[in-house]
Structures are given as structure tokens and as C-alpha cells.
Design a protein around this motif. Structure first.
Motif, short mmCIF file in Angstrom:
data_model
loop_
_atom_site.label_atom_id
_atom_site.label_comp_id
_atom_site.label_asym_id
_atom_site.label_seq_id
_atom_site.Cartn_x
_atom_site.Cartn_y
_atom_site.Cartn_z
N TYR A 234 92.13 -8.68 -14.98
CA TYR A 234 93.25 -8.02 -15.65
C TYR A 234 93.44 -6.64 -15.03
CZ TYR A 234 95.79 -5.19 -19.04
OH TYR A 234 96.70 -4.34 -19.63
N GLY A 235 94.70 -6.26 -14.83
CA GLY A 235 95.03 -4.92 -14.38
C GLY A 235 96.22 -4.39 -15.13
N SER A 236 96.14 -3.15 -15.59
CA SER A 236 97.25 -2.58 -16.35
C SER A 236 98.40 -2.12 -15.46
CB SER A 236 96.75 -1.40 -17.20
OG SER A 236 96.23 -0.37 -16.38
N GLY A 237 98.20 -2.13 -14.13
CA GLY A 237 99.28 -1.79 -13.20
C GLY A 237 99.06 -0.50 -12.45
N LEU A 238 99.36 -0.51 -11.15
CA LEU A 238 99.25 0.69 -10.31
C LEU A 238 100.46 1.59 -10.51
CD1 LEU A 238 97.98 -0.98 -7.00
CD2 LEU A 238 96.61 0.26 -8.69
N SER A 239 100.35 2.81 -9.98
CA SER A 239 101.42 3.80 -10.13
C SER A 239 102.68 3.39 -9.39
CB SER A 239 100.95 5.17 -9.62
OG SER A 239 99.84 5.63 -10.35
N SER A 240 103.81 3.82 -9.92
CA SER A 240 105.11 3.58 -9.29
C SER A 240 105.98 4.81 -9.50
CB SER A 240 105.78 2.35 -9.92
OG SER A 240 107.07 2.15 -9.37
N SER A 241 107.03 4.91 -8.69
CA SER A 241 107.94 6.06 -8.81
C SER A 241 109.32 5.63 -9.31
CB SER A 241 108.08 6.76 -7.46
OG SER A 241 108.60 5.88 -6.48
N TYR A 242 109.40 4.44 -9.94
CA TYR A 242 110.71 3.97 -10.37
C TYR A 242 111.23 4.72 -11.60
CZ TYR A 242 108.60 1.25 -14.21
OH TYR A 242 107.93 0.88 -15.34
N CYS A 243 110.33 5.38 -12.35
CA CYS A 243 110.76 6.08 -13.57
C CYS A 243 111.55 7.33 -13.22
CB CYS A 243 109.55 6.46 -14.41
SG CYS A 243 108.48 5.08 -14.85
N ARG A 244 112.56 7.59 -13.96
CA ARG A 244 113.34 8.81 -13.81
C ARG A 244 113.61 9.41 -15.18
NH1 ARG A 244 111.66 8.43 -9.59
NH2 ARG A 244 112.66 8.41 -7.54
N PRO A 245 113.09 10.63 -15.47
CA PRO A 245 112.26 11.41 -14.56
C PRO A 245 110.86 10.81 -14.43
CG PRO A 245 112.35 12.46 -16.70
CD PRO A 245 113.29 11.30 -16.77
N ALA A 246 110.14 11.22 -13.38
CA ALA A 246 108.80 10.70 -13.13
C ALA A 246 107.88 11.04 -14.29
CB ALA A 246 108.25 11.28 -11.83
N SER A 247 106.99 10.12 -14.61
CA SER A 247 106.06 10.36 -15.71
C SER A 247 104.68 9.85 -15.34
CB SER A 247 106.55 9.66 -16.99
OG SER A 247 106.48 8.26 -16.84
N ASP A 248 103.68 10.35 -16.06
CA ASP A 248 102.29 9.99 -15.81
C ASP A 248 102.03 8.52 -16.10
OD1 ASP A 248 99.53 10.87 -15.17
OD2 ASP A 248 99.14 10.31 -17.24
N GLY A 249 102.82 7.92 -16.99
CA GLY A 249 102.62 6.53 -17.36
C GLY A 249 103.51 5.56 -16.63
N CYS A 250 104.10 5.98 -15.52
CA CYS A 250 105.00 5.11 -14.76
C CYS A 250 104.17 4.14 -13.91
CB CYS A 250 105.91 5.95 -13.88
SG CYS A 250 107.25 5.00 -13.13
N LYS A 251 104.07 2.89 -14.36
CA LYS A 251 103.24 1.89 -13.71
C LYS A 251 104.01 0.59 -13.55
CE LYS A 251 99.59 4.63 -14.18
NZ LYS A 251 98.89 5.27 -13.04
N VAL A 252 103.56 -0.25 -12.63
CA VAL A 252 104.10 -1.60 -12.56
C VAL A 252 103.56 -2.37 -13.76
CG1 VAL A 252 104.26 -1.56 -10.06
CG2 VAL A 252 102.20 -2.46 -11.12
#
Length: 736
Positions: free
Chosen positions: A659-677
Motif C-alpha cells: 500500500y502507498g498513500s501516493g508520491l508528491s505531485s504539483s497538480y494542486c493550485r495553489p501548491a500544498s503540502d498534501g498534494c499527492k497522487v
């Protein structure tokens, strides 16, 4: 000249000292009779790892074998009154066992060596556990079973929030990793007979990379001549075949192994449907071990050739006909001499040679933005000496290593500007020298306390036509352990680490030409090694028939090393962040089962953040945030678990989950610490059906629930999708 003289003097001093091998471990213990009393003058025979050794118990029934490589061994104790046989999985921390004499001959007990001297989440995997895992044919698949492992794209595995910086030690020698490899794996898991993984609380003998230390013992063969092999076919045109042979040769033992594999889906594509994604690899391995009493010579040669089509990003506008590709050609030659000292001591001397060549072929007519044509070759020569002496209360180890590396490269990077395409060429060679020396002691202060302390020195120099830099660091490490019997322990650890950057780097002139709009003047070569402070608390607790391991760690980095993609090519370049922080909390449970099976479960929470990109050699830092930001390999929660049940007929059933909760991504606008796949959960299963004493059919299903999840999305690794459900059918055999 001064450095050369220092190293020569250091090697002479260490050769004259009575200290212990970094790759050496000890098996000691006591032989007892049916009444539980020690048995003196019993004959004890040790067999495994292509060698045999004999000894006799002393007046208190004690015995010891020193200077052993990690691996699986069989210990047999015999007297006129009975026999006792045990099988031991020996990790780098050593083992203490009790052999009970029985009147019934032929009974074998399988022991899992105590790991309470290591960190809370260290793992030992023997040959049976590796071979019968559903993912046993893939090294990244094996690594994903480890506590704190997070899946990256194309075979990259991030452990405990680190950026894939795994230190591989093969048959006692650290494997040089000079080239920035982002796809594939040069180590063939079919060549591995035993794996001892350290995830923290590293003693002074280890340096370089600190996501994990993976001690690998390669294939072994004992007894009369015999063949073993397998053939497997599956979804996506996957075909995998292997043949091995072992036999006595002179006074020694020879092992030969070859493997070929191909697939229509070799890499993780940027789109849901894989286009232009074929690949294959061919591996050859030879090992010869020559015992001389308690001493032995060990020589091994491994070669791997991998070829990949680079999947086309059709959704991103790349033509289906785009024909980018990469080949990887690796060879590793290792020669070691182990000399047992009188008493409990050993010396190990070694020399190794490593050559790696990676070639990229671009398609300028169809590539978008950038097109890469490259040919890069690294050559390393490594000299090492590791020594040990052991007494009732102390185990003193010392060693030194010198590595001379040369990286020859030709990069041709074409900037695909409409009507004005231009090509940047970089053919400046890089030369590097790495030196290290360490001294450490494991002090058994009493029945309840143990103190491990040591000092390590690392030096690193890199030269090219445009730069000449050198760095060094002295790293103290200390660990205090409170023991609770033979199965329980709590420890505190503090240590300093030093990690050099990769020797494969774009020259300052080429960097300016690639980023002329953002970097109009020549930037200095400003890469720096990473320097860490690691603080840990952890331990081992008996829980029923199994063991619960706990580890809480905080690693704070200065000049943290990450990497960035050069344009949209397969070429990656190291960069520095001013600071980095990785917080890890991990729990791991392991329980042995009958016939060598096991149950395992681990849960890990990590938080990996960086602050202040400070590298101007390439342009990633321009305009980037100066605040703390999540690392692209940050995955907050990861879990793995599984079971291996072996039956008495030679069959098995194995199940692995991840199980993986998801790596970081930059799709969130504005960018946030919890922005993950999005998170993912996968299960793999394999059934081995014995069809005789030495043959089995295998049926496997990978990704049982067909979760074709996004591994990465809009981060420094690009976009990558996982494979869907895979069916596999295979046949295995052995003769002897």
C-alpha cells in the motif's frame, strides 16, 4: 601525492592490525546434551556459501566460526551419544545458537538469527524466501517488501523517505554507482542467494548511501554437480528463462548462471496505454570459491545487458512513431581473500573492477522540446581491507577503502526550437577519487547493556576540465542498547553521514548553453556532498512466536542531494537543497513458519521535505520556492505484508501486499503540502505445485485487483502508470 602516501600507510597499518571484516560475521554457540548440560569435545561442522569448516567444542561446550559471509549455513554437532543439526540464516550482526544433541539422526531445526543488535526494521531474506516471492524475479519487487519502501517509476524504490540512495554491498564489496541510472536495475535477483538489509543505526563501517544498506550474498552451490533452472511466461509478452550449474572444481566450488528476459511492457509508460515499450535483459554470473582450511578465496563476475524502448508520450503530443531507446551494459568483477586469525578474528583483502555503459538514442524528428543522444561509460577500481578481532566483551572492526573512478561521456542534447534547432555537446570527462577508513567497537558491557561506537573518515575529490573540487568529513556514530533477554532490546542512536554527489555531471559550459535565457553567464560548479545528522530510537519486542521491530528516526541534512531531469530527456543531474528533513516512524512484525516459511507486516509513516534549492549549475533553482516543500519522493504512508507457506512436498503458497498513500505531485493550485497522487493497494500471489522431489509448476497473478494507478504525476520523475493485472505460468527444476 599526500593522499596516496596516506592511503598506503593506512593499508599497511590495518594489514598489521588484528581487527575484523566489514563483510565478516560470526556464528558461535553451545552444544548441549539431552539433559541440557554443555557437551565438551563435540565435533562441529559448518557448511554453506561454497565452503566447509570444522571445529571442536571447548570444556564449556562452546564453539565459534569467524570471518563468515552473510548467508545460510548448516551446523552439525556430533558425538558418540547423538547428533544435532541446525540451519542458520546469518546476517551481518552475527548469531549465537544452541545445538541440542538428539538420538534421532536427521532432524534439522531452522533458526532465524536474532536481529536485536541492528535497527528496529532490519530484514533478513534467505534463498527460499527470495525465490518463492511472487516478485522474486524483480529486484524492485523484492525491495518493495521492505519496511518503509515506496514505489517510484521504472524500478526506482524510495526507502524511508530517501531518494533511492540504496547502498548495495555484494559479497562484501560496495558496488560503485557513478552513473545517474533512472530506469532498470543492474543487479539480477536470480543471482542472489541471501539478502541482509540494514535500514538504520548504521555502524561506522558503512558509508556512501543511507536509504538502506543491502548486503547481498550471491549464488552458491554445495555438494555434487547439479543443474537448476526455470522458464516463465506471462502477460504483456513476458518471457523469462534461467539456467544454473554448480559443481566441485579442484578443491573449490564453481557456480554458473545465465538468464534472459523480455517483455512488451518493460517500463512504466507516461500514458495509461503503453506505446513503444519493449525491453529485455541478459545476465551472466560466475562465482568460484576456493577454501584453504579456515581461509578461502572468493571470485565472482556478473554481467548484465539491458535494452529499453522509451515509451512515447502520445497524450502529450509525441508521435506514436517516436523511437527513443536506451541500453545499459554493466560488469562487476570481485576478488576477495578471507584469512581467519587465531581465536575469533579474520582479515579480508579485496580488489574489484566495475564498468558501466549507458547509451541513449534519440529521435530528433519526433522528440518534443529536447532530444538526447548520449554515450557514457564509468570505470571503477576498488581496493579494500577489512579486519576484526573478537573477545568475550569486545568486537573491534577496522577497515579502509579506496576507489578510483573515471567517467567518459558524450552528451548531444538537441533543443527542438521550431526553425532554429540547436545541439549542445558535452564531452568533458570526470575523474573521481573516494577514500574511507573506519574503526569501531561493539562492547558488551554486561548481560543487559551493549555499546556500539565508532569513527569514520570519508574523502572525495572530483576533477574535470572546468572544475577541481575536494571534500571530506569525520563521522562519529554511537548506539546504546538495553537488552531484555535474547529477544528484546531498546536502543538509542546518533550518527553523522557523508554522501558524495554523482560523478556524472553536466559541465558548466554545457549547462549555460542549455539554459542561456536564464543563465547568461557561466555558473560555477557548485555541487556539494550531502551531510546528515541521524537520531534514532527503536527496539525489538517478542510478540508471540514472532518479533515486533520499532524504529523512530529524524535525519537532518545539509546540502541535501536530489536530482532533476535535463529537459524532457532520460538524462538526470544531481542538485542540492540547502536543507532537508526526513522523519520516519516504522513498525515491522516478522514470524517464522514451519518448513522455512514466514509472515511479515510493516507500516511506516514518513515526511520528507526540502528547503532552498541552491544549485545553479542547471536552472532548476531559478524561481523555485525558498520555503520547505515536500520532496518528489515523499510518501506519507506505506505498508507491506505477506505470507509464505511451504508444504512438506516441496510446494508453496505466497502472497504479498503493498500500500502507498501516493508520491508528491504539483497538480494542486495553489501548491500544498498534501498534494499527492491517489493511493494504491496491490496484491500479488503465487502457487508452487510440486510435481516431484525436484520440480514444480508455478502459477502467479500480479496486481490481482488490476489497480492501474498513477505512480508519479507532474513531478520531477514525470508521469508514469503502473501495469495492470499480470498472469504468469512457470516451471522450475533442479538436479543433483
Amino acid at each position: 601525492m599526500i593522499r596516496t602516501a596516506f592511503l598506503a600507510l593506512l593499508f599497511v597499518v590495518l594489514a598489521a592490525a588484528a581487527a575484523v571484516a566489514a563483510s565478516a560475521a560470526f556464528i558461535g554457540g553451545t552444544v548441549v546434551g539431552a539433559d541440557g548440560k554443555p557437551v565438551p569435545s563435540a565435533s562441529v561442522t559448518l557448511e554453506g556459501n561454497n565452503m566447509t569448516a570444522t571445529g571442536t567444542t571447548d570444556a564449556a561446550g562452546r564453539f565459534a566460526f569467524s570471518g563468515l559471509a552473510v548467508g545460510t549455513y548448516t551446523l552439525a554437532a556430533r558425538t558418540s551419544g547423538g547428533e544435532g543439526v541446525v540451519q542458520v540464516d546469518l546476517g551481518s550482526q552475527g548469531a549465537t545458537v544452541t545445538i541440542g544433541l538428539l538420538k534421532v539422526v536427521g532432524s534439522v531445526r531452522v533458526l532465524r538469527t536474532p536481529s536485536i543488535a541492528g535497527s528496529g526494521t532490519d530484514i533478513v531474506l534467505n534463498q527460499t524466501q527470495l525465490a518463492r516471492s511472487p516478485a522474486g524475479g524483480s529486484l524492485p519487487g523484492v525491495l518493495l517488501q521492505l519496511p518503509g519502501a515506496a514505489r517510484g517509476a521504472n524500478g526506482v524504490v524510495h526507502i524511508n523517505g530517501d531518494h533511492g540512495d540504496i547502498n548495495y554491498v555484494v559479497d562484501g564489496v560496495p558496488v560503485p554507482q557513478e552513473l545517474n541510472r533512472q530506469i532498470g536495475s543492474e543487479i539480477d535477483p536470480s543471482d542472489i542467494s541471501f539478502m541482509d538489509v540494514l535500514e538504520g543505526a548504521y555502524p561506522a563501517q558503512y558509508g556512501g548511501r543511507f536509504a538502506a544498506v543491502v548486503n547481498i550474498n550471491t549464488r552458491v552451490g554445495n555438494g555434487p554437480p547439479g543443474f537448476d533452472g526455470s522458464v516463465l511466461g506471462g502477460s504483456y509478452g513476458h518471457l523469462d528463462s534461467r539456467m544454473g550449474y554448480h559443481a566441485p572444481l579442484g578443491a573449490g566450488s564453481l557456480v554458473v548462471d545465465v538468464r534472459n528476459e523480455q517483455s512488451d511492457r518493460a517500463l512504466d509508460p507516461p500514458n495509461f496505454a503503453a506505446v513503444h515499450d519493449r525491453g529485455g535483459n541478459a545476465n551472466q554470473f560466475v562465482r568460484y570459491t576456493l577454501p584453504r582450511g579456515r581461509d578461502f578465496w572468493d571470485a565472482s563476475l556478473s554481467h548484465s545487458y539491458q535494452a529499453f524502448q522509451i515509451p512515447s508520450d502520445v497524450a502529450g503530443g509525441q508521435p506514436v512513431a517516436t523511437d527513443d531507446s536506451e541500453t545499459q551494459d554493466d560488469a562487476f568483477l570481485n576478488l576477495q581473500y578471507h584469512h581467519a586469525l587465531r581465536g575469533d578474528g579474520a582479515l579480508t583483502y579485496g580488489v574489484a573492477f566495475k564498468r558501466s555503459r549507458i547509451r541513449d538514442s534519440g529521435d530528433p524528428a519526433n522528440d518534443i522540446g529536447y532530444s538526447l543522444s548520449s554515450d557514457r561509460t564509468s570505470r571503477d577500481v576498488t581496493l579494500d581491507v577489512d579486519d576484526v578481532v573478537r573477545s568475550a566483551r569486545h568486537e573491534i572492526r577496522a577497515g579502509a577503502l579506496y576507489d578510483a573512478a573515471n567517467v567518459q561521456k558524450i552528451y548531444r542534447i538537441t533543443l527542438q526550437v521550431p526553425g532554429a534547432a540547436s545541439t549542445v555537446t558535452d564531452d568533458a570527462p570526470n575523474v573521481g577519487h573516494t577514500e574511507s577508513a573506519y574503526l569501531q567497537d561493539a562492547w558488551r558491557m554486561g548481560p543487559r547493556w551493549r555499546l556500539d561506537y565508532g569513527l569514520r573518515w570519508d574523502g572525495f575529490q572530483v576533477f574535470s576540465t572546468e572544475f577541481d573540487r575536494g571534500f571530506s568529513q569525520v563521522s562519529p556514530r554511537v548506539k546504546l542498547t538495553r537488552l531484555y533477554g535474547s529477544r528484546g532490546a531498546v536502543y538509542l542512536y546518533a550518527g553523522r553521514f557523508f554522501t558524495p554527489f554523482s560523478l556524472e555531471n553536466v559541465s558548466p559550459t554545457a549547462a549555460r548553453e542549455l539554459n542561456v535565457l536564464l543563465q547568461p553567464t557561466l555558473a560555477p560548479f557548485d555541487l556539494k556532498p550531502q551531510r546528515d545528522t541521524d537520531l534514532e530510537i527503536g527496539g525489538h519486542l517478542p510478540l508471540g512466536p514472532g518479533e515486533l521491530g520499532l524504529r523512530v528516526a529524524q535525519k537532518s541534512a545539509t546540502d541535501l542531494i536530489d536530482d532533476t531531469q535535463v529537459g524532457t530527456t532520460a538524462l538526470h543531474q544531481d542538485i542540492n537543497y540547502a536543507r532537508g528533513s526526513i522523519s520516519t516512524q516504522s513498525a515491522s512484525y516478522q514470524q517464522p513458519l514451519r518448513n522455512g516459511g514466514r509472515v511479515y507486516l510493516s507500516v511506516t509513516r514518513t515526511r520528507a521535505v526540502n528547503q532552498g534549492c541552491e544549485t545553479q549549475l542547471l536552472a532548476p533553482c531559478f524561481g523555485s520556492s525558498t520555503d520547505w516543500t515536500p520532496a518528489d519522493h515523499d510518501q506519507r504512508w506505506s505498508a507491506s505484508g505477506g505470507v509464505l507457506r511451504n508444504d512438506a512436498r516441496g510446494g508453496w503458497l505466497s502472497l504479498d501486499g503493498e500500500y502507498g498513500s501516493g508520491l508528491s505531485s504539483s497538480y494542486c493550485r495553489p501548491a500544498s503540502d498534501g498534494c499527492k497522487v491517489p493511493p494504491h493497494l496491490t496484491f500479488d500471489v503465487q502457487k508452487g505445485i510440486a510435481i516431484g522431489p525436484a520440480a514444480a509448476l508455478t502459477v502467479g497473478v500480479l496486481n490481482v485487483f488490476n489497480d492501474r494507478y498513477l505512480i508519479t504525476y507532474l513531478n520531477a520523475q514525470g508521469n508514469h502508470y503502473a501495469a495492470g493485472r499480470v498472469f504468469e505460468l512457470g516451471f522450475r527444476f533442479r538436479t543433483r
